[in-house]
Design an enzyme around this catalytic site. Sequence first.
Site, short mmCIF file in Angstrom:
data_model
loop_
_atom_site.label_atom_id
_atom_site.label_comp_id
_atom_site.label_asym_id
_atom_site.label_seq_id
_atom_site.Cartn_x
_atom_site.Cartn_y
_atom_site.Cartn_z
N HIS A 59 1.10 -1.14 -0.10
CA HIS A 59 0.05 -0.03 -0.42
C HIS A 59 1.00 1.20 -0.45
O HIS A 59 1.22 1.70 1.01
CB HIS A 59 -1.03 -0.11 0.78
CG HIS A 59 -2.21 1.07 1.13
ND1 HIS A 59 -3.47 1.22 1.69
CD2 HIS A 59 -1.67 2.37 0.75
CE1 HIS A 59 -3.91 1.67 1.55
NE2 HIS A 59 -2.95 3.21 1.41
N HIS A 61 1.36 5.12 -1.97
CA HIS A 61 0.69 6.49 -3.40
C HIS A 61 2.42 6.83 -4.16
O HIS A 61 3.17 7.90 -3.34
CB HIS A 61 0.60 7.18 -2.74
CG HIS A 61 -1.01 6.93 -1.45
ND1 HIS A 61 -1.70 6.56 -2.81
CD2 HIS A 61 -1.85 6.32 -0.77
CE1 HIS A 61 -2.80 5.68 -2.11
NE2 HIS A 61 -2.67 6.18 -0.50
N ARG A 63 1.96 8.73 -6.65
CA ARG A 63 1.73 10.08 -7.43
C ARG A 63 1.76 10.19 -8.70
O ARG A 63 1.79 10.60 -9.76
CB ARG A 63 2.24 10.98 -7.06
CG ARG A 63 2.17 10.99 -4.82
CD ARG A 63 -0.17 11.56 -4.79
NE ARG A 63 0.46 11.18 -3.53
CZ ARG A 63 -0.10 10.97 -2.89
NH1 ARG A 63 -0.91 10.44 -3.70
NH2 ARG A 63 -0.58 11.18 -1.33
N ASN A 93 -5.28 6.57 -6.89
CA ASN A 93 -5.94 7.45 -6.88
C ASN A 93 -4.13 8.37 -7.71
O ASN A 93 -4.03 9.90 -6.93
CB ASN A 93 -5.81 8.37 -5.62
CG ASN A 93 -4.72 7.98 -5.15
OD1 ASN A 93 -4.14 6.94 -5.14
ND2 ASN A 93 -4.93 8.94 -3.28
N HIS A 230 -5.11 -0.16 5.89
CA HIS A 230 -5.33 0.60 6.88
C HIS A 230 -6.02 0.68 8.37
O HIS A 230 -6.56 1.64 8.77
CB HIS A 230 -4.60 2.23 6.63
CG HIS A 230 -5.55 2.71 5.81
ND1 HIS A 230 -7.42 2.94 5.96
CD2 HIS A 230 -5.28 3.07 4.72
CE1 HIS A 230 -7.57 3.82 4.47
NE2 HIS A 230 -6.71 3.41 3.80
N ASN A 276 -5.61 9.53 7.07
CA ASN A 276 -6.45 8.97 6.87
C ASN A 276 -6.61 6.81 6.44
O ASN A 276 -6.35 7.61 5.86
CB ASN A 276 -6.98 9.78 5.89
CG ASN A 276 -8.59 9.24 5.44
OD1 ASN A 276 -9.55 9.13 6.82
ND2 ASN A 276 -9.82 9.29 4.41
N ASP A 303 1.07 3.32 3.84
CA ASP A 303 0.25 3.87 2.93
C ASP A 303 1.00 5.43 2.45
O ASP A 303 0.60 6.32 3.11
CB ASP A 303 -0.58 3.82 4.40
CG ASP A 303 -2.06 5.21 3.32
OD1 ASP A 303 -1.79 4.86 2.04
OD2 ASP A 303 -3.10 5.34 4.22
N HIS A 307 3.40 14.24 0.21
CA HIS A 307 2.56 15.39 -0.79
C HIS A 307 3.59 16.27 -0.23
O HIS A 307 4.33 16.54 0.82
CB HIS A 307 1.64 16.33 0.52
CG HIS A 307 0.33 15.13 0.29
ND1 HIS A 307 -1.11 14.84 -0.91
CD2 HIS A 307 -0.42 14.02 1.43
CE1 HIS A 307 -1.95 14.22 -0.57
NE2 HIS A 307 -1.14 13.64 0.73
O1 DOR Z 1 -3.34 9.96 4.23
C1 DOR Z 1 -4.23 9.05 3.45
N1 DOR Z 1 -3.90 9.72 2.04
N2 DOR Z 1 -5.01 8.45 3.71
C2 DOR Z 1 -5.55 7.78 2.28
O2 DOR Z 1 -6.94 6.83 2.03
C3 DOR Z 1 -4.95 8.66 1.16
C4 DOR Z 1 -3.72 9.43 0.65
C5 DOR Z 1 -3.38 9.92 0.20
O3 DOR Z 1 -3.29 9.58 -1.34
O4 DOR Z 1 -2.74 11.09 0.39
ZN ZN Z 2 -3.95 4.74 0.89
#
Ligand code: DOR
Ligand code: ZN
Length: 423
Positions: A59, A61, A63, A93, A230, A276, A303, A307
């Site tokens: 899990h 991301h 980007r 995503n 998560h 989240n 996770d 950012h």
């Molecule tokens: O904290 C999070 N960030 N939870 C998520 O489910 C998505 C993720 C994100 O893509 O930034």
């Molecule tokens: Zn996630």
Amino acid sequence: MAELLIKNVRAVDENCDMVCDVLIENGVIAQVSEAIDTAADRVIDGSGKVLMPSLFDMHVHFRDPGFTHKEDIITGCMACAAGGVTGAACMPNTKPAIDNTETVKYIIDKAKDTGVEVYPVGCITKGMSGGELADFEELKNAGVRLISDDGRPVENAELMRQALELTKENGLLAVSHCEDLNIINGGIIHKGKISEQLGVKGMDRASEDSVTAREITLAMSCDARVHICHVSTEGCINMIRDAKKAGVKVTCETAPHYFTYTDEKLLKRDADYRMNPPLREERDRLAVLQGVLDGTVDCIVTDHAPHAAEEKADFLKAPNGVVGLETSLAVTLTELYHTGKISLNRIVTLMSAEPRRLLGLPVTEIKIGSSADLVLVDTEAEWTVDPEKLHSKSKNTVFKGEKLKGRPVMTVSKGRIIFELAE
Ligand code: DOR
Ligand code: ZN
């Protein structure tokens, strides 16, 4: 000539824990025994260190495509290598979302030479819109093993039920981000004493708990597998434990921050501590920890959600998410191994073997013939997390300034060294 010989190392996989020499030739483990004298391009003294199968993070991301100012496949894979990770499943995503062959291929192709095997997670719904199911067969043919709308829940229960039916037919695994957006209603941190004290809107546990209950019910009704993302609450841990006992095909993951911290961290009003689901209360932290110890939790993921600093600057408006690839093993060693709660064998299960099994991939072992996907770990090294030293493009870690014990010093992918700690 063999490429690598690691001498006098404590070799640990799910089943073994022994001091030996390990010889790597043509990308695989060629010999494991007490004293190997064969010549190799590189001979490493592994005394005092641990050699284990490299980690698999199901899990993350990355980007890419779409938000490459936060991370891209290359920097994401560099963060993996620095964290001892040689395989990762990246969430859809992105922009465009991973709901088509072209995007799946773009990601796999871009990761090809990094030494990190990247498995794109396909969308459950087209464009993650929640409206219409993606073409699972197309995704599967493109190489997808997991499907998810992670970052968002699938709000329509009937659509989720259909998705589970289809994953069962296609041999895919649905990975569910459990959240009720009506309950969340703009909440930004866990709903409780701290959110009240800060005067900000909270995210009630019921958001996560209710959708987890729904997914368990749906999995039960279709006799399909479902994997819960998560997990952060006491309620979810208890429900998943009971469901497993009742024979429901439910599995789940948690992340190191959920068994390490609580929402007390939010008192700093620093958006780097916002994710989240959010950091919750002590009873949740203890329940998640108990779930990891008693087998309710199947694997530890990060996770990893990068950012940019500008995006994280405003406590109230910042997007949720924390990076984690470069600290997950160290935090797990510090919190669970050095405190005597779990063995190194179990860490291998939680962070390498079980996620690989969930994806249907072969499990790496320290034995002849196994692919040489390994991490050399200095379990005793004490270090302080400096966000500026992370390989990830983003520095939003909840572990900034934390003193940790244990870290990867070398990561090997198919016999090739893809990371070596400078120092
Ligand atoms: O904290 C999070 N960030 N939870 C998520 O489910 C998505 C993720 C994100 O893509 O930034
Ligand atoms: Zn996630």
